[in-house]
Design a protein around this motif. Sequence first.
Motif, PDB file in Angstrom:
ATOM      1  N   SER A 118       0.949  -1.158   0.164  1.00 32.07           N
ATOM      2  CA  SER A 118       0.561   0.067   0.193  1.00 32.07           C
ATOM      3  C   SER A 118       0.939   1.181  -0.292  1.00 32.07           C
ATOM      4  N   ARG A 119       0.201   2.508  -0.430  1.00 30.09           N
ATOM      5  CA  ARG A 119       1.127   4.274  -0.395  1.00 30.09           C
ATOM      6  C   ARG A 119       1.204   4.288   1.067  1.00 30.09           C
ATOM      7  N   SER A 120       0.641   3.590   1.384  1.00 28.71           N
ATOM      8  CA  SER A 120       0.981   3.974   3.547  1.00 28.71           C
ATOM      9  C   SER A 120       1.701   3.106   3.760  1.00 28.71           C
ATOM     10  N   GLU A 121       2.121   1.881   3.420  1.00 28.41           N
ATOM     11  CA  GLU A 121       3.324   1.008   4.081  1.00 28.41           C
ATOM     12  C   GLU A 121       4.429   1.543   3.808  1.00 28.41           C
ATOM     13  N   ARG A 122       4.834   1.523   2.307  1.00 28.93           N
ATOM     14  CA  ARG A 122       5.664   2.516   1.844  1.00 28.93           C
ATOM     15  C   ARG A 122       5.970   4.220   1.942  1.00 28.93           C
TER      16      ARG A 122
END
Length: 231
Positions: free
Chosen positions: A117-121
């Motif tokens: 996910s973008r948040s994890e990246r």
Amino acid sequence: MTPMLNVKSLHKRYAMAGEDLHVLRGIDIQIRENEYVAITGPSGSGKSTLMNILGCLDRPTEGQYLLGDQDVSGMDEQTLALVRNRRIGFVFQSFNLMPRESALNNVAHPLRYRRMSRSERRHRALAALARVGLADRATHLPNQLSGGQRQRVAIARALCGEPSILLADEPTGNLDSATTADIMNLFDSLWSEGSTIVMITHEPDIAERCRRVIRIEDGRISSDRLNPVHD
């Protein structure tokens, strides 16, 4: 323990202008987890060709290359790209940053090729920037950073994917002496924290900072020694 990197009887040939150019001539190397290795030698010795093979950017003509328990010698380009993305972190002399992207986006970029996910990246990229001391520069563009800071961003990008091994190709070649010392202190810290580091360099003082020094001449290993400074 299985070596992190195991090269057996490695040869590399190129056809150039109708001639067979034999660049690597039977290289054998084993590197284990948390080693800190310099590969050095004169210009044209084959060290950059070896780095390209170790980084899965090229394949040997003959011989075997095991990365952990994976034989990557004969993998196709798509599979090699997947191995590169997940298992190898690269640091280059010229930084190779995207000029119109922030430090944060540069660091997170390799993670776009994973199902993440973008948040994890973003979380991982911020953590990597903090690890190299640049948490407060996340929104800066490369042209707003010093040479040393740009190399730190490149190191953060290499670390972001939690690679098995960190490959650095002349990482201090474009830096002044004070910044070089700063970047080498960072590599020393990463090694002490458990990173496995292989560094290509033609500079003897940089090689002597590493725990082990492998010298290549004319496509062959001429010496492989532990650095007594660290004993």
